[in-house]
Design a protein around this motif. Structure first.
Motif, PDB file in Angstrom:
ATOM      1  N   PRO A  19       0.837  -1.218   0.000  1.00  0.00           N
ATOM      2  CA  PRO A  19       0.000   0.000   0.000  1.00  0.00           C
ATOM      3  C   PRO A  19       0.868   1.263   0.000  1.00  0.00           C
ATOM      4  CG  PRO A  19      -0.796  -1.569   1.618  1.00  0.00           C
ATOM      5  CD  PRO A  19       0.507  -2.109   1.105  1.00  0.00           C
ATOM      6  N   ALA A  20       0.382   2.312  -0.626  1.00  0.00           N
ATOM      7  CA  ALA A  20       1.146   3.554  -0.809  1.00  0.00           C
ATOM      8  C   ALA A  20       1.644   4.144   0.502  1.00  0.00           C
ATOM      9  CB  ALA A  20       0.303   4.581  -1.558  1.00  0.00           C
ATOM     10  N   GLN A  67      -2.713   5.661  -4.392  1.00  0.00           N
ATOM     11  CA  GLN A  67      -3.951   5.216  -3.753  1.00  0.00           C
ATOM     12  C   GLN A  67      -4.941   6.371  -3.764  1.00  0.00           C
ATOM     13  OE1 GLN A  67      -5.006   2.237  -2.357  1.00  0.00           O
ATOM     14  NE2 GLN A  67      -6.962   3.238  -1.991  1.00  0.00           N
ATOM     15  N   ASN A  68      -6.131   6.130  -4.322  1.00  0.00           N
ATOM     16  CA  ASN A  68      -7.174   7.151  -4.388  1.00  0.00           C
ATOM     17  C   ASN A  68      -8.207   6.875  -3.298  1.00  0.00           C
ATOM     18  OD1 ASN A  68      -9.132   9.005  -5.015  1.00  0.00           O
ATOM     19  ND2 ASN A  68      -9.598   8.181  -7.043  1.00  0.00           N
ATOM     20  N   SER A 144      -6.134   1.465  -6.140  1.00  0.00           N
ATOM     21  CA  SER A 144      -4.742   1.890  -6.238  1.00  0.00           C
ATOM     22  C   SER A 144      -4.143   1.372  -7.539  1.00  0.00           C
ATOM     23  CB  SER A 144      -3.933   1.397  -5.038  1.00  0.00           C
ATOM     24  OG  SER A 144      -3.825  -0.002  -5.059  1.00  0.00           O
ATOM     25  N   SER A 146      -0.089   0.846  -9.423  1.00  0.00           N
ATOM     26  CA  SER A 146       1.349   0.872  -9.158  1.00  0.00           C
ATOM     27  C   SER A 146       2.105   0.503 -10.417  1.00  0.00           C
ATOM     28  CB  SER A 146       1.709  -0.089  -8.022  1.00  0.00           C
ATOM     29  OG  SER A 146       1.431  -1.423  -8.404  1.00  0.00           O
TER      30      SER A 146
END
Length: 183
Positions: A19-20, A67-68, A144, A146
């Motif tokens: 995760p970001a 990540q939004n 998200s 990447s």
């Protein structure tokens, strides 16, 4: 035969980004979190690119995780990335499809004898370079994305990654830029 295939599958674990917010270098603006990590060590490079080490050929791969957490879809198709090193030297991201050409052209030689039938391929011409690049066009709420951005430079002390051009799809409002340290 199937036993050998099972052992080979155990050795190769698929590459996955965390995760970001879990990366030590991350920033949050307007409910969008971006985490970055330069890939320099052999272990990290091998996990993402296999046998090819882009850093050995002057290409700095930087993993970017977006990540939004907002309620608007974010367009990433106009994302601009710039590496700023010490002394304010700036390097724009190299498109993934152009990384294979970054070694420079070999000097042409006049062959003596028959023309060689096989031209040597660039060591950076592997599927992992383009296949693991950041390629998402949009990022829906709660999702998200990447991938790697590539820079033709080495990692310098005090270097920063600037990211801008993220736009809310519904309103056209551009998000604030991101300035994330790499070291």
């Amino acid at each position: 035969m199937s036993i050998a295939a099972a052992f080979a599958a155990d050795k190769e674990t698929p590459f996955r980004a965390a995760p970001a917010a879990s990366y030590p270098h991350h920033q949050t603006n307007d409910k969008v979190t971006i985490g970055v990590e330069p890939y320099l060590t052999e272990d990290k490079i091998k996990s993402a690119f296999g046998k090819v080490n882009p850093y050995a050929y002057g290409i700095l791969p930087v993993l970017v995780v977006i990540q939004n957490d907002g309620d608007q879809t974010i367009r990433l198709n106009k994302l601009k990335a710039e590496y700023v090193g010490s002394g304010s030297n700036r390097v724009e991201a190299t498109p993934a499809q152009d990384v294979r050409y970054s070694r420079g052209a070999n000097r042409p030689t006049i062959p003596v004898g028959p023309i060689p039938s096989r031209i040597k391929k660039s060591p950076l011409d592997v599927w992992e370079i383009e296949g693991r690049a950041l390629a998402a066009e949009v990022l829906p709420p709660g999702k998200s994305a990447s991938g790697f951005l590539y820079f033709q430079t080495g990692l310098q002390p005090g270097s920063v990654l600037y990211l801008n051009g993220l736009v809310e799809a519904g309103t056209g409002k551009e998000l604030l830029y991101f300035e994330i340290p790499l070291r």
